[in-house]
Scaffold this active site. Structure first.
Site, PDB file in Angstrom:
ATOM      1  N   CYS A  80       0.817  -1.225   0.000  1.00 30.46           N
ATOM      2  CA  CYS A  80       0.000   0.000   0.000  1.00 30.46           C
ATOM      3  C   CYS A  80       0.850   1.274   0.000  1.00 30.46           C
ATOM      4  O   CYS A  80       0.353   2.340  -0.349  1.00 30.46           O
ATOM      5  CB  CYS A  80      -0.956   0.004   1.188  1.00 30.46           C
ATOM      6  SG  CYS A  80      -2.130  -1.359   1.095  1.00 30.46           S
TER       7      CYS A  80
ATOM      8  N   HIS B  62      -3.219   7.352   1.941  1.00 31.53           N
ATOM      9  CA  HIS B  62      -3.615   6.033   1.439  1.00 31.53           C
ATOM     10  C   HIS B  62      -5.019   5.740   1.968  1.00 31.53           C
ATOM     11  O   HIS B  62      -5.322   6.012   3.130  1.00 31.53           O
ATOM     12  CB  HIS B  62      -2.628   4.975   1.913  1.00 31.53           C
ATOM     13  CG  HIS B  62      -3.123   3.582   1.699  1.00 31.53           C
ATOM     14  ND1 HIS B  62      -3.601   3.157   0.475  1.00 31.53           N
ATOM     15  CD2 HIS B  62      -3.245   2.523   2.548  1.00 31.53           C
ATOM     16  CE1 HIS B  62      -3.991   1.897   0.590  1.00 31.53           C
ATOM     17  NE2 HIS B  62      -3.791   1.494   1.834  1.00 31.53           N
TER      18      HIS B  62
ATOM     19  N   ASN C 186     -10.122   0.016  -0.689  1.00 27.94           N
ATOM     20  CA  ASN C 186      -8.663   0.081  -0.574  1.00 27.94           C
ATOM     21  C   ASN C 186      -8.046  -0.493  -1.858  1.00 27.94           C
ATOM     22  O   ASN C 186      -8.135  -1.695  -2.103  1.00 27.94           O
ATOM     23  CB  ASN C 186      -8.224  -0.731   0.655  1.00 27.94           C
ATOM     24  CG  ASN C 186      -6.718  -0.706   0.865  1.00 27.94           C
ATOM     25  OD1 ASN C 186      -5.957  -0.289  -0.008  1.00 27.94           O
ATOM     26  ND2 ASN C 186      -6.282  -1.174   2.024  1.00 27.94           N
TER      27      ASN C 186
END
Ligand code: UT7
Length: 323
Positions: A113, A250, A280
């Site tokens: 990520c 993020h 996500n």
């Protein structure tokens, strides 16, 4: 001094949107639980013919168009991904071919990520080091292909997509008023591997494997790690949270975003949130959020933008850049 300045942005999403309600028929979950615990309302999932490289190439082309450039103007392509089309060659090379580019060089960055933060930092180092004048920096993922669709604790959280920036070498004065990347801080600590990983790989099982996560454990570390690295960025650059125009985090969980913003004293009006729409998307989440907020006119030339991420590894990092 040379600065890496954003010249263009772009993004691409799969055709298929899947709402929380639709997931209720796949696993024992509810729209209410997902929204309450994560802020996610829907995500885009790749269908037939859509891959990390196809989404990445579409985002890259959109960024080139936005910059008013063609591949002839690009020296290097860096793609952040943990869901490559193939074990090798790199997805960046696949994207290079799809864009019809036969000069220069292309490679992938893998920091889950935090991938896009790593990729921007890498591109900035190449540009400032004189190895490239213009870089296409891409975050592209199809996490839906590594999810265990019987595991409700993970499969409702992720989505697919891609985003890209064109970074260009421009002369700066060495001041924080310069446009471009002003500070980049990267961290990792491999001792946390078992909290978020994929249980397969070429050298272990010979299979791709599925994502495994101890969500509560990741959550516990997230806000602290993110805010520590941001505080370091402020300390070394001489900038402060009051000067930040946009926090572009993020997009994993609205509660993590909210917690980090509170700890940094950044009001939510200055935070770009897309997790509700995209879920996500790992390395794609920041460039997707940047393309959203620059596309709708929120992020403007001269704005101080703070990027931050934390993910598998653990990896984490922050970039301060003036748009
Ligand atoms: O991008 C990489 C970084 N990743 C992250 O940042 C993720 C970090 N972690 C998180 O975002 C959160 O920990 C989650 C969203 C994954 C989970 O939220 P939580 O508040 O930590 O929930 P929990 O794991 O403590 O689970 C609470 C309950 C459990 O039931 P019991 O044991 O209390 O009876 C779970 O079984 O919720 C249950 N549960 C679900 N219920 C309905 C777990 N997943 C679901 C689900 N639907 N999808």
């Amino acid at each position: 001094m040379i600065r890496s300045v954003v010249r263009g942005f772009g993004s691409a999403l799969p055709k298929q949107v899947v709402t929380n309600k639709e997931l209720e028929s796949r696993v024992e979950t509810s729209d209410e639980w997902i929204v309450q615990r994560t802020g996610i309302k829907q995500r885009y999932l790749a269908g037939e013919g859509e891959t990390t490289a196809s989404l990445g190439a579409a985002a890259a082309q959109a960024a080139l168009d936005n910059a008013g450039l063609t591949v002839a103007d690009i020296d290097v392509i860096i793609c952040a991904t943990s869901t490559p089309d193939n074990t090798f060659p790199a997805t960046a090379v696949n994207i290079q071919a799809r864009l019809g580019m036969t000069h220069g060089f292309a490679f992938d960055v893998q920091a889950v990520c935090t991938g896009f933060v790593y990729a921007v930092t890498t591109a900035d180092a190449y540009i400032r080091g004189g190895l490239a004048k213009r870089a296409l920096v891409i975050g592209a993922e199809t996490f839906s292909r590594i999810l265990d669709w019987t595991d409700r604790t993970t499969c409702v959280l992720f989505g697919d997509g891609a985003g890209a920036l064109v970074l260009e070498a421009q002369e700066g004065q060495g001041l924080t008023a310069d446009r471009g990347v002003l500070s980049a801080k990267l961290r990792s600590d491999g001792s946390h591997k078992d909290k978020l990983y994929v249980d397969g790989g070429p050298s272990t099982t010979g299979t791709v494997g599925h994502l495994r996560m101890e969500g509560r454990e990741v959550f516990k570390h997230a806000v602290g790690m993110i805010t520590d690295v941001i505080e370091e960025s402020f300390a070394s650059s001489g900038l402060s949270s009051e000067q930040v125009n946009w926090l572009v985090p993020h997009q994993a969980n609205l509660r993590i975003i909210d917690g980090a913003a509170k700890k940094l004293n950044i009001p939510m009006e200055k935070v770009v949130v897309t997790v509700d729409q995209h879920g996500n998307t790992s390395a794609a989440s920041i460039p997707l959020a940047l393309a959203t907020a620059a596309g709708d006119g929120r992020i403007r030339k001269g704005d101080l933008v703070l990027l931050e991420a934390m993910g598998g590894g653990f990896t984490w990092g922050a970039v301060l850049l003036r748009w």
